[in-house]
Design a protein around this motif. Structure first.
Motif: not given
Length: 91
Positions: A1-12, A33-40
């Motif tokens: 599993m690639k984590l890069s494919t499992r990153i989504k913004p909070i809006s998603y 989940i990211t917010q303003n481009g940062e992992g949160k």
């Protein structure tokens, strides 16, 4: 599993909450989940979370056991078993 494919913004997450929960349960892969481009946050299905907590508890027990061995705070199993049997019989 690639984590890069499992990153989504909070809006998603906001727009697709039901779908995200279904996918988490089916695939059992965490989602970042990211917010303003940062992992949160990292979210995962409940079963995976429970398994992770059980694994951490077991690792803590093993670490405690290793610490007790390092500190020579151990007894032969036969001594401990005899003590437990005596406690059972006396109680």
């Amino acid at each position: 599993m690639k984590l890069s494919t499992r990153i989504k913004p909070i809006s998603y997450l906001k727009a697709h909450a039901a779908e995200v929960l279904k996918t988490l349960e089916e695939e059992r892969n965490p989602l970042i989940i990211t917010q303003n481009g940062e992992g949160k946050a990292v979210i995962q299905d409940l079963r995976s979370y429970e398994e992770t907590q059980e694994t951490l508890a077991l690792l803590k027990i093993l670490a405690l056991g290793n610490k007790q061995i390092d500190e020579s705070r151990v007894q032969p199993a036969s001594v401990v078993i005899d003590r437990l049997r005596k406690m059972r019989d006396d109680g």
